[in-house]
Design an enzyme around this catalytic site. Structure first.
Site, PDB file in Angstrom:
ATOM      1  N   VAL A  61      35.225  42.168  35.679  1.00  0.00           N
ATOM      2  CA  VAL A  61      33.989  41.751  34.671  1.00  0.00           C
ATOM      3  C   VAL A  61      34.067  40.303  34.191  1.00  0.00           C
ATOM      4  O   VAL A  61      32.576  40.175  33.759  1.00  0.00           O
ATOM      5  CB  VAL A  61      34.044  42.807  33.676  1.00  0.00           C
ATOM      6  CG1 VAL A  61      35.087  42.686  32.468  1.00  0.00           C
ATOM      7  CG2 VAL A  61      32.818  43.360  33.006  1.00  0.00           C
ATOM      8  N   TYR A  62      35.062  39.671  34.253  1.00  0.00           N
ATOM      9  CA  TYR A  62      34.886  38.321  33.703  1.00  0.00           C
ATOM     10  C   TYR A  62      33.906  37.756  34.581  1.00  0.00           C
ATOM     11  O   TYR A  62      34.034  37.185  36.043  1.00  0.00           O
ATOM     12  CB  TYR A  62      36.342  37.652  33.913  1.00  0.00           C
ATOM     13  CG  TYR A  62      37.195  38.119  32.969  1.00  0.00           C
ATOM     14  CD1 TYR A  62      36.844  39.142  32.033  1.00  0.00           C
ATOM     15  CD2 TYR A  62      38.612  37.816  33.237  1.00  0.00           C
ATOM     16  CE1 TYR A  62      37.967  39.676  31.150  1.00  0.00           C
ATOM     17  CE2 TYR A  62      39.723  38.390  32.525  1.00  0.00           C
ATOM     18  CZ  TYR A  62      39.106  39.294  31.391  1.00  0.00           C
ATOM     19  OH  TYR A  62      40.251  39.857  30.697  1.00  0.00           O
ATOM     20  N   SER A  63      32.536  37.266  33.904  1.00  0.00           N
ATOM     21  CA  SER A  63      31.572  36.380  34.768  1.00  0.00           C
ATOM     22  C   SER A  63      31.215  37.049  36.070  1.00  0.00           C
ATOM     23  O   SER A  63      30.900  36.652  36.908  1.00  0.00           O
ATOM     24  CB  SER A  63      32.182  34.986  34.917  1.00  0.00           C
ATOM     25  OG  SER A  63      32.159  34.322  33.713  1.00  0.00           O
ATOM     26  N   GLN A  64      30.930  38.676  35.737  1.00  0.00           N
ATOM     27  CA  GLN A  64      30.532  39.289  36.925  1.00  0.00           C
ATOM     28  C   GLN A  64      31.455  38.955  38.299  1.00  0.00           C
ATOM     29  O   GLN A  64      30.598  38.844  39.388  1.00  0.00           O
ATOM     30  CB  GLN A  64      29.043  39.233  37.190  1.00  0.00           C
ATOM     31  CG  GLN A  64      28.339  39.759  35.994  1.00  0.00           C
ATOM     32  CD  GLN A  64      28.428  41.232  36.150  1.00  0.00           C
ATOM     33  OE1 GLN A  64      27.692  41.878  36.925  1.00  0.00           O
ATOM     34  NE2 GLN A  64      29.015  41.764  34.972  1.00  0.00           N
TER      35      GLN A  64
END
Length: 344
Positions: A61-64
């Site tokens: 989920v970090y920066s997609q």
């Protein structure tokens, strides 16, 4: 740099880990954390490797997914120098099937993470949050198959309550499946809730803590002082409401004590806060993040020395808050404390 086993497992990691939520810069939320590109990431990881850091942490989920991609590119050709940790469970899109840890989604997100990281295995794969809609047996069976396939070495959880951790451990024991070895948790001098239940659980069940946001969601960087506005450039301007809440009076008292001890020791406020955490029971590793080389070098200066007993006592005292029921009797009343003494 010291090296520690994660819980009761055979996985050995550095006492400080490097978190890569600042890599990528995609989206309003993670864009406020940082936008480190591959060239910058490679330099930061060079510094980590030179300091003895082995554990690198990210999440889909970090920066997609961009954080995983940048990390994978930055360690290309030296993947075996590091222990890779990533997480999944949180939504990656608005699609109804793109959230949680169902069998179909777990199989997909692990393959996606392997592709983005440019590796054939993940050393530590953690569930980023508890999925109440998927049976725990389905989750554990799927993780077991991923371990058997060699795609994952060890599993963990993040942001679980005590009963959620114990449910997973009990089902794993019953069915002879791999146990979670790590719990990635919020823990800091302005957020000691971990100590009330999750710390004794970790000690009893052999689950090591990997600490996120050890500087209180950016509040213990040394840049915040009582009566002064949040400094320009701080991510607290855009992310404060999303992080763990902190009482202002507690924050300022802790910062005052950290500042005093920093002056006594010649260390910085973040180094004092991190060093205190490294001495706590069950802590296997503490994740530090940085947008600049200067920030990273300062954080890495938290190891190789120790606070004295009186300094630890002062930090313990100023950061203590009243525990909620059913924990407070064991901290306040002698009879309960004799039954089950608090760990700290």
């Amino acid at each position: 740099m010291e090296y520690r086993r994660v819980g009761d497992s055979g996985l050995v990691v550095s006492e400080l880990a490097f978190g890569t939520a600042t890599f990528g810069g995609v989206g309003e939320f993670f864009g406020a954390w940082g936008a480190t590109d591959v060239t910058e990431a490679r330099r930061l990881i060079d510094i980590c490797r030179d300091a003895g850091v082995t554990l690198l942490d990210t999440a889909d989920v970090y920066s997609q997914g961009r954080s995983e991609e940048v990390l994978g590119a930055a360690i290309r050709g030296r993947r075996d120098d590091f222990v890779l940790s990533t997480k999944a469970a949180l939504p990656m899109s608005d699609r109804p099937d793109d959230v949680g840890v169902s069998r179909s989604r777990l199989l997909r997100v692990v393959d996606d993470a392997l592709r983005r990281l440019g590796t054939d295995h993940i050393d530590l794969f953690s569930l980023h949050g508890f999925d109440a809609s998927t049976p725990v047996d389905e989750v554990l069976a799927t993780l077991d198959s991923l371990v058997a396939a060699g795609k994952i070495r060890y599993t963990g959880v993040s942001n679980f309550s005590g009963w959620q951790v114990m449910q997973s451990l009990a089902h794993a024991d019953r069915d002879r499946r791999p146990r979670h070895i790590a719990h990635q948790v919020y823990y800091s001098l302005v957020g000691r809730d971990y100590e009330w239940e999750l710390m004794p659980l970790g000690a009893a069940e052999g689950v090591g803590a990997i600490v996120w946001s050890p500087l209180g969601w950016g509040r213990l960087t040394g840049k915040i002082t009582a009566g002064q506005p949040i400094p320009p450039g701080s991510r607290l301007h855009t992310t404060a409401d999303a992080g763990p809440p902190v009482d202002d009076d507690l924050l300022h008292e802790v910062i005052d004590t950290l500042t005093d001890i920093a002056a006594e020791t010649g260390r910085t406020v973040p180094q004092i806060a991190l060093n205190w955490l490294l001495r706590r029971p069950t802590v296997s590793s503490v994740i530090v993040g940085a947008r600049t080389e200067a920030q990273l070098l300062d954080n890495l200066g938290a190891v190789g020395w120790e606070l004295d007993a009186e300094q630890i006592r002062r930090l313990d005292h100023v950061s203590a808050v009243e525990a909620p029921y059913p924990y407070f009797p064991y901290r306040r009343q002698e009879g309960f404390a004799r039954l089950s003494p608090p760990m700290v």
